[in-house]
Design a protein around this motif. Sequence first.
Motif, PDB file in Angstrom:
ATOM      1  N   ILE A  72      30.431  45.456  35.891  1.00 24.10           N
ATOM      2  CA  ILE A  72      31.182  44.312  35.397  1.00 24.10           C
ATOM      3  C   ILE A  72      30.531  43.797  34.112  1.00 24.10           C
ATOM      4  N   ILE A  73      31.364  43.528  33.119  1.00 25.24           N
ATOM      5  CA  ILE A  73      30.900  42.987  31.839  1.00 25.24           C
ATOM      6  C   ILE A  73      31.128  41.480  31.859  1.00 25.24           C
ATOM      7  N   VAL A  74      30.087  40.714  31.547  1.00 26.68           N
ATOM      8  CA  VAL A  74      30.195  39.253  31.585  1.00 26.68           C
ATOM      9  C   VAL A  74      29.781  38.664  30.235  1.00 26.68           C
ATOM     10  N   PRO A  75      30.744  38.330  29.376  1.00 26.02           N
ATOM     11  CA  PRO A  75      30.406  37.624  28.136  1.00 26.02           C
ATOM     12  C   PRO A  75      30.091  36.158  28.437  1.00 26.02           C
ATOM     13  N   VAL A  96      35.825  42.718  34.070  1.00 28.97           N
ATOM     14  CA  VAL A  96      35.347  41.709  33.127  1.00 28.97           C
ATOM     15  C   VAL A  96      35.352  40.341  33.800  1.00 28.97           C
ATOM     16  N   GLY A  97      34.239  39.644  33.712  1.00 24.06           N
ATOM     17  CA  GLY A  97      34.148  38.264  34.176  1.00 24.06           C
ATOM     18  C   GLY A  97      33.748  37.386  32.995  1.00 24.06           C
ATOM     19  N   PHE A  98      33.799  36.077  33.176  1.00 29.47           N
ATOM     20  CA  PHE A  98      33.454  35.165  32.084  1.00 29.47           C
ATOM     21  C   PHE A  98      32.554  34.056  32.608  1.00 29.47           C
ATOM     22  N   LEU A  99      31.586  33.691  31.780  1.00 30.11           N
ATOM     23  CA  LEU A  99      30.674  32.612  32.127  1.00 30.11           C
ATOM     24  C   LEU A  99      30.558  31.696  30.927  1.00 30.11           C
ATOM     25  N   GLY A 100      30.944  30.430  31.111  1.00 25.38           N
ATOM     26  CA  GLY A 100      30.898  29.468  30.022  1.00 25.38           C
ATOM     27  C   GLY A 100      29.635  28.637  30.083  1.00 25.38           C
ATOM     28  N   PRO A 118      33.564  37.098  40.367  1.00 27.41           N
ATOM     29  CA  PRO A 118      33.656  37.261  41.810  1.00 27.41           C
ATOM     30  C   PRO A 118      32.523  36.495  42.495  1.00 27.41           C
ATOM     31  N   ASP A 119      32.793  35.931  43.660  1.00 26.80           N
ATOM     32  CA  ASP A 119      31.742  35.235  44.406  1.00 26.80           C
ATOM     33  C   ASP A 119      30.669  36.207  44.870  1.00 26.80           C
ATOM     34  N   ASN A 120      31.070  37.443  45.151  1.00 23.54           N
ATOM     35  CA  ASN A 120      30.149  38.446  45.667  1.00 23.54           C
ATOM     36  C   ASN A 120      29.987  39.572  44.650  1.00 23.54           C
ATOM     37  N   LEU A 121      28.778  39.709  44.120  1.00 23.36           N
ATOM     38  CA  LEU A 121      28.470  40.769  43.164  1.00 23.36           C
ATOM     39  C   LEU A 121      27.555  41.831  43.769  1.00 23.36           C
ATOM     40  N   SER A 122      27.505  41.895  45.072  1.00 19.46           N
ATOM     41  CA  SER A 122      26.592  42.815  45.756  1.00 19.46           C
ATOM     42  C   SER A 122      26.805  44.252  45.290  1.00 19.46           C
TER      43      SER A 122
END
Length: 212
Positions: A72-75, A96-100, A118-122
């Motif tokens: 998963i790519i998280v900008p 793709v996820g996002f984090l502000g 996602p809540d779970n990144l296991s």
Amino acid sequence: MELHVVSHPLVDHKLTVLRDKNTPSATFRELVTEIVMLEAYEATRDILVEDKPIETPVAPMVGKQLAAPRPIIVPILRAGLGMLDGMAKMIPTAEVGFLGMKRDEETLNIITYANRLPDNLSGRHVFLVDPMLATGGTMIDAIHYLAERGAREITCIDILAAPEGLKRLEQEVDPSINFKVVVAAVDDHLNEKAYIVPGLGDAGDRLYGVVD
């Protein structure tokens, strides 16, 4: 902490144009994409793969494909969005996820204002992208945020880093977290406003324009 500085003539050339204050935003965005694609070769060197039986036009064979679960790519918003296109081109099957997150310019504290993950990144390999690793505060918070959700491995991809930020990561990130940092260059220092010197200015503003 594992640190990898990408040493390549093409990276050096593109980074020089990127730093130039006279480079227009359109060119700046293209260069960010190109530099990230070059960094991605090193950043994905240890990505997990599995066997994939296929048939070529000539004969059957066993090739390789990215292993599940998908990376998963998280900008980190907003400047990290400028790196997403380059990463997605190199790993088109990634999610793709996002984090502000942003830095309070007065206190330098990190404020989280958006989360689309996602809540779970296991078991997931997370590629955390942000152009500038300056004080390190944003990246430290983001790494812990992802690790708390079970990320198996975290690879931080930045265009520039300051020695002060790298030192903070080494000192403040939980040593049990499996993470590494890939950068195009480590610059000299941070100035009194916590800008990287010589740096390239505010990456978000140069990508997208000044926001009042």
